[in-house]
Design an enzyme around this catalytic site. Sequence first.
Site, mmCIF file in Angstrom:
data_model
loop_
_atom_site.group_PDB
_atom_site.id
_atom_site.type_symbol
_atom_site.label_atom_id
_atom_site.label_comp_id
_atom_site.label_asym_id
_atom_site.label_seq_id
_atom_site.Cartn_x
_atom_site.Cartn_y
_atom_site.Cartn_z
ATOM 1 N N GLN A 13 55.870 31.635 60.750
ATOM 2 C CA GLN A 13 56.966 32.585 60.901
ATOM 3 C C GLN A 13 57.013 33.171 62.306
ATOM 4 O O GLN A 13 55.983 33.383 62.950
ATOM 5 C CB GLN A 13 56.832 33.697 59.861
ATOM 6 C CG GLN A 13 56.956 33.160 58.452
ATOM 7 C CD GLN A 13 57.088 34.233 57.389
ATOM 8 O OE1 GLN A 13 57.055 33.947 56.226
ATOM 9 N NE2 GLN A 13 57.243 35.473 57.775
ATOM 10 N N SER A 94 49.575 29.312 59.379
ATOM 11 C CA SER A 94 50.004 30.142 58.258
ATOM 12 C C SER A 94 50.959 29.355 57.359
ATOM 13 O O SER A 94 50.559 28.355 56.762
ATOM 14 C CB SER A 94 50.641 31.431 58.791
ATOM 15 O OG SER A 94 50.918 32.330 57.735
ATOM 16 N N LEU A 95 52.221 29.776 57.270
ATOM 17 C CA LEU A 95 53.205 29.029 56.488
ATOM 18 C C LEU A 95 53.219 27.550 56.853
ATOM 19 O O LEU A 95 53.417 26.677 55.999
ATOM 20 C CB LEU A 95 54.599 29.619 56.715
ATOM 21 C CG LEU A 95 55.776 28.756 56.257
ATOM 22 C CD1 LEU A 95 55.822 28.700 54.745
ATOM 23 C CD2 LEU A 95 57.072 29.258 56.849
ATOM 24 N N ARG A 119 56.342 32.317 47.430
ATOM 25 C CA ARG A 119 55.293 32.900 48.277
ATOM 26 C C ARG A 119 55.888 34.014 49.131
ATOM 27 O O ARG A 119 55.319 35.101 49.258
ATOM 28 C CB ARG A 119 54.684 31.809 49.157
ATOM 29 C CG ARG A 119 53.587 32.258 50.122
ATOM 30 C CD ARG A 119 53.111 31.045 50.926
ATOM 31 N NE ARG A 119 51.993 31.323 51.817
ATOM 32 C CZ ARG A 119 52.112 31.627 53.110
ATOM 33 N NH1 ARG A 119 53.313 31.735 53.646
ATOM 34 N NH2 ARG A 119 51.034 31.832 53.851
ATOM 35 N N HIS A 205 48.347 38.238 55.900
ATOM 36 C CA HIS A 205 46.927 37.917 56.097
ATOM 37 C C HIS A 205 46.011 39.136 56.121
ATOM 38 O O HIS A 205 44.930 39.105 56.699
ATOM 39 C CB HIS A 205 46.732 37.054 57.359
ATOM 40 C CG HIS A 205 47.575 35.816 57.347
ATOM 41 N ND1 HIS A 205 47.393 34.802 56.433
ATOM 42 C CD2 HIS A 205 48.631 35.451 58.113
ATOM 43 C CE1 HIS A 205 48.303 33.861 56.643
ATOM 44 N NE2 HIS A 205 49.064 34.234 57.643
ATOM 45 N N GLN A 254 44.318 32.012 52.032
ATOM 46 C CA GLN A 254 44.994 32.119 53.322
ATOM 47 C C GLN A 254 45.923 33.326 53.378
ATOM 48 O O GLN A 254 46.098 33.945 54.428
ATOM 49 C CB GLN A 254 45.786 30.830 53.590
ATOM 50 C CG GLN A 254 46.379 30.735 54.983
ATOM 51 C CD GLN A 254 47.803 30.209 54.945
ATOM 52 O OE1 GLN A 254 48.679 30.785 54.327
ATOM 53 N NE2 GLN A 254 48.018 29.093 55.613
#
Length: 317
Positions: A13, A94-95, A119, A205, A254
């Site tokens: 993101q 991440s994503l 998510r 996170h 994660q």
Amino acid sequence: MTQKDIAFVFPGQGSQKVGMLAAAAAAYPIIGDTFAEASTVLGYDLWDLVQNGEQEQLNLTETTQPVLLTSSVALYRAWLAAGGAVPALMAGHSLGEFSALVCAGALEFSVAVKLVQQRGSFMQTAVPVGEGAMAAIIGLEDDAINAACAAAAAESGEVVAAVNFNSPGQVVIAGKSAAVEAAITLCKAAGAKRALPLPVSAPFHTELMRPAGEKLAEAMAAIEFSAPQVPVVHNVHAAMESDPAAIPELLVRQIYSPVQWTGCVQAMTAAGITRVVECGPGKVLSGLNRRIDKSLSSFNIEEPEALQNTVTELASA
């Protein structure tokens, strides 16, 4: 054909922008097909949103996540359609780890689109809009950032922590808004060159995301993962996982654990990677990778000319 020294990395993101991939879609019909596939799953026209929507809407995490997943998968499909080589390794920030798993054959695209939408919703509702924040701290050692976050958390009584170890000298912090502001002040006092707020709508996170992780675990309970056809380096521990049964737990962890991006890139170079292709909008990861290891050659394939030139260059090397 797989090339042993090439890795593909997929952005997370912050890389989204209105109008992205317009030129690539005009050159590669498979990009439009991929967005159409995602739109069927989501129940709205994702391509129209990307081309004609408002940036604020793109920045809402439950929108951003399917947008970036679809963008990355579409570009990877265009890469293969143009004759590009299969990489030896993949990783996503991440994503972007979901994009990597789809492109590696571990997760079906249509399933992933719905999953990342969920998510995003889980992560957004874990902390109401406006109550959380993230910021990139530039030019300060990791230990000093951790100390500033600890002091700010103790002073405010709210969560703030280092959550993305992106490269030496660039670490992202996240938490409740007031605590993040306090940590920024302490980081600047400790010598940080800059502190940049990030265009995200939740404190990713951090421990604040643990409820979202629990909901994601429930959503993945009925999803079947496959063994990756291309090894994927995971964010949580900067290592590969070949057992498909172990992948869901890594994705859950994660959500509320720091992204070890520096470790991921170091793991790839240790495995013999010398060239890295960023597969998605923007050039954020290319910049980070150069800071981690200056010997790496970086390529971006968002624009059609760049994609074709990269296919040619990597094939001839």
